[in-house]
Design an enzyme around this catalytic site. Structure first.
Site, PDB file in Angstrom:
ATOM      1  N   LYS A  76     -27.995  58.976  75.085  1.00  0.00           N
ATOM      2  CA  LYS A  76     -27.693  60.365  74.016  1.00  0.00           C
ATOM      3  C   LYS A  76     -27.808  60.019  72.750  1.00  0.00           C
ATOM      4  CE  LYS A  76     -23.885  63.694  73.832  1.00  0.00           C
ATOM      5  NZ  LYS A  76     -22.562  64.017  74.335  1.00  0.00           N
ATOM      6  N   SER A 151     -22.019  68.773  75.058  1.00  0.00           N
ATOM      7  CA  SER A 151     -22.919  68.219  73.993  1.00  0.00           C
ATOM      8  C   SER A 151     -24.060  67.251  74.931  1.00  0.00           C
ATOM      9  CB  SER A 151     -22.656  67.728  72.938  1.00  0.00           C
ATOM     10  OG  SER A 151     -21.829  66.525  73.328  1.00  0.00           O
ATOM     11  N   SER A 175     -18.057  68.159  76.883  1.00  0.00           N
ATOM     12  CA  SER A 175     -19.193  68.022  76.519  1.00  0.00           C
ATOM     13  C   SER A 175     -20.151  67.243  77.743  1.00  0.00           C
ATOM     14  CB  SER A 175     -19.364  67.064  75.305  1.00  0.00           C
ATOM     15  OG  SER A 175     -19.178  67.607  74.203  1.00  0.00           O
TER      16      SER A 175
END
Length: 473
Positions: A76, A151, A175
């Site tokens: 990520k 996210s 997220s």
């Protein structure tokens, strides 16, 4: 054999036995990315293909370094990875290439994985919709006109489309859970402290966000959780945690599951979400669980007030230096920082006292129930060009993140939560629910999730009328 849908556990077993070579897995990964990533934009900062193939060849020649030896993984884009652009989705960092790994990336390398690039994220991870001015938006693979959540949206889409078998995520306010729901995969927000954060800056006060694993099955989640878990001697909060892998289906008969629904009407929900989650909960009934409707156990407004203050305070700590340097930050980041900087010590103490009250209430409730359930999101995936939902059912959302309030009960007090697919709505897009339990119950949740997964296999299914998208799953 189509390697893009083989489980991480299966790929690792074949790599260890010699039935597969790392170069075969890497070539299949690169081919899959070439086929589908242009349409969904989940993998960013992809490394040179020749360099990756050379690393895979070296992995085939070497002795196994760890449990993920030879497996390609993209990290990520909130995690620094040596030699790979690490932008956090921000123009202020678009040219930043670290010379050393963050701890999560280091653990992945130590376990033998090959780090191929990054997965897309919103700017600094703020907001549950993956778009940023550096790489653009990541699209939902079930309907490219819609958001994939965030996210950890790039991670979830990469899993759903078969570009990755394992992915890391992070979770402050859903997220990891929201994109898992909207992309028909699993994600685990672990007990707070089980996976240590990067030991930089202030490390004692901000107990909200955590790193965690994502995959297409609870068994694969357990595989990655073992790699990411364990204390870091540089971090004051690390905890060993009980081993979770190998994950096995838990005997569910007699377990008590509490369904919290919309928290007594406090959480606005778009039509069809509650009904789909309730239908999915029927699987637990079929497995022998007792599923009860549980009334709202705590005041939602008090919980929200505590959350927004503690979150803004935490964000102002991390992004305050960029704000003071007049970096180009998006509106939601500026709003969070300015709120956080304006808070008094008395306000922070009050917010933490509310959090403590909710923890005590939740602990008592989890003595009665083996797990509690909430939906993972309050809306279906929305228009990818929309920054965030401004209303639900005609009710105005007063902040950029109010539409994700359903994730706050877990986030505020650091409970473990397994994001579980619930199936597809009438428009063919996925939804999911949060299965959460007491601190330290990560293994129990994964084992219960495995029993559910064996009965449903949602990540391996498609909606009755899927939205056509060339080259996707």
């Amino acid at each position: 054999m189509d390697l893009s849908q083989v489980s991480a556990t299966g790929l690792i077993a074949d790599l260890q036995s010699g039935r597969l070579r790392a170069v075969e897995v890497m070539q299949a990964t690169l081919d899959r990315i070439a086929a589908v990533n242009g349409q969904v934009n989940a993998i960013v900062a992809l490394r040179d293909a020749d360099d990756l193939m050379r690393e895979a060849e070296a992995a085939d020649r070497a002795e196994a370094r760890g449990p993920l030896h030879g497996l390609p993984i993209a990290v990520k884009d909130l995690v620094n990875v040596a030699g790979i652009a690490s932008t956090s989705g921000s123009p202020s960092l678009k040219d930043f290439v670290p010379d050393k790994d963050d701890e999560l990336a280091r653990r992945l390398r130590t376990a033998g994985s090959i780090l191929i690039g990054k997965t897309n994220t919103p700017e600094f991870g703020l907001g549950s919709h993956t778009f940023n001015p550096v790489y653009g938006a990541t699209r939902n693979p079930y309907d490219a006109s819609r958001s994939c959540g965030g996210s950890s949206g790039g991670a979830a889409v990469a899993l759903a489309t078969g570009m990755l078998a394992l992915a890391d995520g992070s979770d402050m306010m859903g997220s990891l859970r929201n994109p898992a729901a909207w992309n028909n995969v699993y994600g685990l927000r672990p007990s707070w402290g089980r996976v240590p954060s990067e030991p930089v800056g202030e490390m004692f006060l901000h107990q909200l966000s955590t790193l965690g694993p994502m995959a297409r099955s609870p068994e694969d989640i357990g595989l990655l959780l073992e790699v990411l878990s364990g204390p870091d001697p540089r971090h004051p909060h690390g905890a060993p945690g009980m081993p979770v892998s190998p994950v096995v289906a838990r005997e569910a008969k007699g377990l008590r599951i509490g369904w919290l629904g919309d928290w007594g009407g406090a959480f606005e929900m778009e039509e069809g979400i509650l009904a789909l989650c309730e239908q999915a909960l029927g699987v637990f009934g079929d497995l022998g669980c007792q599923v009860d409707v549980v009334p709202a156990p705590f005041d939602a407004d008090a919980m929200w007030d505590s959350w927004v203050d503690l979150r803004s305070w935490a964000v102002s700590n991390s992004l305050g230096p960029l704000y003071e340097a007049q970096a180009d930050l998006k509106d939601s980041a500026i709003w969070e920082v300015e709120r956080g900087l304006a808070l008094s010590g008395r306000q922070i103490q009050r917010a933490s006292a509310i959090r403590s009250d909710w923890f005590r209430s939740a602990a008592a409730l989890l003595e009665e129930y083996d797990a509690l359930v909430l939906p993972s999101a309050q809306t279906w995936p929305f228009d990818v060009t929309q920054p965030y939902p401004t209303q639900i059912n005609g009710v105005e959302m007063d902040t950029y993140h109010r539409w994700m309030q359903v994730t706050v009960p877990v986030s505020l007090i650091g409970l473990p939560a397994l994001a579980v697919p619930a199936g597809f709505g009438s428009q063919g897009v996925p939804m999911g629910f949060q299965l959460f339990g007491k601190r330290g119950s990560d293994a129990d949740l994964l084992n219960l999730g495995t029993a559910y997964h064996a009965a449903t296999q949602w990540p391996q299914k498609r909606p009755a009328q899927p939205v056509p998208m060339e080259g996707t799953v």
